[in-house]
Design a protein around this motif. Structure first.
Motif, PDB file in Angstrom:
ATOM      1  N   MET A  89      32.773  41.328  25.361  1.00 52.86           N
ATOM      2  CA  MET A  89      32.575  41.245  26.805  1.00 52.86           C
ATOM      3  C   MET A  89      32.565  39.793  27.278  1.00 52.86           C
ATOM      4  SD  MET A  89      32.012  42.961  29.554  1.00 52.86           S
ATOM      5  CE  MET A  89      31.361  42.723  31.164  1.00 52.86           C
ATOM      6  N   GLY A  90      31.909  38.925  26.507  1.00 54.83           N
ATOM      7  CA  GLY A  90      31.826  37.526  26.907  1.00 54.83           C
ATOM      8  C   GLY A  90      33.175  36.833  26.894  1.00 54.83           C
ATOM      9  N   PHE A  91      34.022  37.199  25.890  1.00 51.66           N
ATOM     10  CA  PHE A  91      35.338  36.588  25.818  1.00 51.66           C
ATOM     11  C   PHE A  91      36.220  37.019  26.985  1.00 51.66           C
ATOM     12  CE2 PHE A  91      33.951  36.449  21.361  1.00 51.66           C
ATOM     13  CZ  PHE A  91      34.006  35.063  21.196  1.00 51.66           C
ATOM     14  N   MET A  92      36.030  38.237  27.446  1.00 46.07           N
ATOM     15  CA  MET A  92      36.784  38.716  28.609  1.00 46.07           C
ATOM     16  C   MET A  92      36.374  37.949  29.863  1.00 46.07           C
ATOM     17  SD  MET A  92      39.123  40.651  29.379  1.00 46.07           S
ATOM     18  CE  MET A  92      39.727  42.199  29.884  1.00 46.07           C
ATOM     19  N   LEU A  93      35.088  37.667  30.008  1.00 49.50           N
ATOM     20  CA  LEU A  93      34.622  36.885  31.148  1.00 49.50           C
ATOM     21  C   LEU A  93      35.170  35.463  31.103  1.00 49.50           C
ATOM     22  CD1 LEU A  93      30.910  38.073  31.373  1.00 49.50           C
ATOM     23  CD2 LEU A  93      32.744  38.564  32.984  1.00 49.50           C
ATOM     24  N   ILE A  94      35.276  34.901  29.901  1.00 51.88           N
ATOM     25  CA  ILE A  94      35.838  33.557  29.779  1.00 51.88           C
ATOM     26  C   ILE A  94      37.332  33.579  30.114  1.00 51.88           C
ATOM     27  CG2 ILE A  94      36.366  31.727  28.117  1.00 51.88           C
ATOM     28  CD1 ILE A  94      33.634  32.295  26.857  1.00 51.88           C
ATOM     29  N   LEU A  95      38.037  34.628  29.730  1.00 52.36           N
ATOM     30  CA  LEU A  95      39.451  34.758  30.079  1.00 52.36           C
ATOM     31  C   LEU A  95      39.622  34.862  31.598  1.00 52.36           C
ATOM     32  CD1 LEU A  95      42.392  35.161  29.152  1.00 52.36           C
ATOM     33  CD2 LEU A  95      41.912  37.615  29.134  1.00 52.36           C
ATOM     34  N   ILE A  96      38.777  35.643  32.238  1.00 50.98           N
ATOM     35  CA  ILE A  96      38.815  35.755  33.701  1.00 50.98           C
ATOM     36  C   ILE A  96      38.518  34.404  34.341  1.00 50.98           C
ATOM     37  CG2 ILE A  96      37.646  36.801  35.691  1.00 50.98           C
ATOM     38  CD1 ILE A  96      37.318  39.334  33.941  1.00 50.98           C
ATOM     39  N   ALA A  97      37.565  33.666  33.759  1.00 53.38           N
ATOM     40  CA  ALA A  97      37.229  32.336  34.268  1.00 53.38           C
ATOM     41  C   ALA A  97      38.424  31.401  34.176  1.00 53.38           C
ATOM     42  CB  ALA A  97      36.046  31.761  33.499  1.00 53.38           C
ATOM     43  N   LEU A  98      39.153  31.452  33.070  1.00 49.77           N
ATOM     44  CA  LEU A  98      40.335  30.598  32.916  1.00 49.77           C
ATOM     45  C   LEU A  98      41.422  30.940  33.929  1.00 49.77           C
ATOM     46  CD1 LEU A  98      40.579  30.370  29.039  1.00 49.77           C
ATOM     47  CD2 LEU A  98      39.828  28.606  30.647  1.00 49.77           C
ATOM     48  N   ILE A  99      41.565  32.216  34.225  1.00 46.66           N
ATOM     49  CA  ILE A  99      42.548  32.631  35.235  1.00 46.66           C
ATOM     50  C   ILE A  99      42.140  32.104  36.606  1.00 46.66           C
ATOM     51  CG2 ILE A  99      43.481  34.639  36.460  1.00 46.66           C
ATOM     52  CD1 ILE A  99      43.351  36.117  33.729  1.00 46.66           C
ATOM     53  N   PHE A 100      40.866  32.256  36.958  1.00 44.44           N
ATOM     54  CA  PHE A 100      40.388  31.741  38.239  1.00 44.44           C
ATOM     55  C   PHE A 100      40.538  30.226  38.320  1.00 44.44           C
ATOM     56  CE2 PHE A 100      38.103  35.769  39.061  1.00 44.44           C
ATOM     57  CZ  PHE A 100      38.435  35.927  40.386  1.00 44.44           C
ATOM     58  N   PHE A 101      40.196  29.527  37.229  1.00 40.19           N
ATOM     59  CA  PHE A 101      40.346  28.067  37.192  1.00 40.19           C
ATOM     60  C   PHE A 101      41.797  27.662  37.431  1.00 40.19           C
ATOM     61  CE2 PHE A 101      36.410  27.401  34.467  1.00 40.19           C
ATOM     62  CZ  PHE A 101      35.717  26.783  35.482  1.00 40.19           C
ATOM     63  N   SER A 102      42.708  28.285  36.698  1.00 36.98           N
ATOM     64  CA  SER A 102      44.112  27.879  36.799  1.00 36.98           C
ATOM     65  C   SER A 102      44.683  28.170  38.182  1.00 36.98           C
ATOM     66  CB  SER A 102      44.937  28.555  35.715  1.00 36.98           C
ATOM     67  OG  SER A 102      44.903  29.951  35.836  1.00 36.98           O
ATOM     68  N   PHE A 113      32.084  32.860  36.319  1.00 38.18           N
ATOM     69  CA  PHE A 113      32.474  33.723  35.213  1.00 38.18           C
ATOM     70  C   PHE A 113      32.358  33.009  33.871  1.00 38.18           C
ATOM     71  CE2 PHE A 113      34.644  36.304  38.495  1.00 38.18           C
ATOM     72  CZ  PHE A 113      34.091  37.530  38.165  1.00 38.18           C
ATOM     73  N   LEU A 114      32.634  31.712  33.840  1.00 32.91           N
ATOM     74  CA  LEU A 114      32.477  30.951  32.606  1.00 32.91           C
ATOM     75  C   LEU A 114      31.010  30.912  32.181  1.00 32.91           C
ATOM     76  CD1 LEU A 114      33.796  29.158  30.448  1.00 32.91           C
ATOM     77  CD2 LEU A 114      33.293  27.219  31.928  1.00 32.91           C
ATOM     78  N   THR A 115      30.133  30.681  33.129  1.00 33.06           N
ATOM     79  CA  THR A 115      28.697  30.660  32.842  1.00 33.06           C
ATOM     80  C   THR A 115      28.231  32.033  32.331  1.00 33.06           C
ATOM     81  OG1 THR A 115      28.373  28.987  34.554  1.00 33.06           O
ATOM     82  CG2 THR A 115      26.421  30.174  33.801  1.00 33.06           C
ATOM     83  N   CYS A 116      28.655  33.080  33.011  1.00 27.44           N
ATOM     84  CA  CYS A 116      28.259  34.420  32.585  1.00 27.44           C
ATOM     85  C   CYS A 116      28.806  34.735  31.194  1.00 27.44           C
ATOM     86  CB  CYS A 116      28.756  35.458  33.591  1.00 27.44           C
ATOM     87  SG  CYS A 116      27.901  35.430  35.153  1.00 27.44           S
ATOM     88  N   GLY A 117      30.040  34.370  30.937  1.00 28.56           N
ATOM     89  CA  GLY A 117      30.635  34.621  29.630  1.00 28.56           C
ATOM     90  C   GLY A 117      29.917  33.885  28.523  1.00 28.56           C
ATOM     91  N   LEU A 118      29.575  32.619  28.774  1.00 23.55           N
ATOM     92  CA  LEU A 118      28.861  31.849  27.759  1.00 23.55           C
ATOM     93  C   LEU A 118      27.454  32.397  27.524  1.00 23.55           C
ATOM     94  CD1 LEU A 118      29.998  28.232  28.650  1.00 23.55           C
ATOM     95  CD2 LEU A 118      30.728  29.635  26.715  1.00 23.55           C
ATOM     96  N   LEU A 119      26.810  32.861  28.591  1.00 18.06           N
ATOM     97  CA  LEU A 119      25.468  33.451  28.441  1.00 18.06           C
ATOM     98  C   LEU A 119      25.537  34.741  27.620  1.00 18.06           C
ATOM     99  CD1 LEU A 119      23.861  32.892  31.945  1.00 18.06           C
ATOM    100  CD2 LEU A 119      23.202  31.833  29.789  1.00 18.06           C
ATOM    101  N   VAL A 120      26.564  35.546  27.866  1.00 21.83           N
ATOM    102  CA  VAL A 120      26.699  36.800  27.117  1.00 21.83           C
ATOM    103  C   VAL A 120      26.951  36.503  25.638  1.00 21.83           C
ATOM    104  CG1 VAL A 120      28.216  38.782  26.785  1.00 21.83           C
ATOM    105  CG2 VAL A 120      27.442  38.198  29.063  1.00 21.83           C
TER     106      VAL A 120
END
Length: 73
Positions: free
Chosen positions: A1-14, A63-70
């Motif tokens: 789940m956390g890796f998916m949130l980090i992937l979403i964060a990267l999409i939003f960042f880009s 989303f990056l923060t949430c992913g790292l917390l998870v």
């Protein structure tokens, strides 16, 4: 789940960085076909896209923060 949130964060960042750096990148596909003749995006459209880019970067941080917390908690 956390890796998916980090992937979403990267999409939003880009997408956010792309919108901030080049706010007219999607104008032809989204808006230009509605206007007859040769035209360019308005200053309001450019400002709006830069604002959306900023919001997208903020969502990316969230989303990056949430992913790292998870992952780490």
């Amino acid at each position: 789940m956390g890796f998916m949130l980090i992937l979403i964060a990267l999409i939003f960042f880009s997408l956010g960085v792309l919108s901030k750096q080049n706010p007219t990148w999607g104008w032809r596909a989204n808006e230009a076909w509605k206007i007859k003749g040769d035209s360019e995006p308005s200053d309001a459209y450019i400002d709006d896209m830069k604002f959306r880019g900023s919001v997208s970067i903020l969502f990316g941080f969230f989303f990056l923060t949430c992913g790292l917390l998870v992952i780490f908690l």
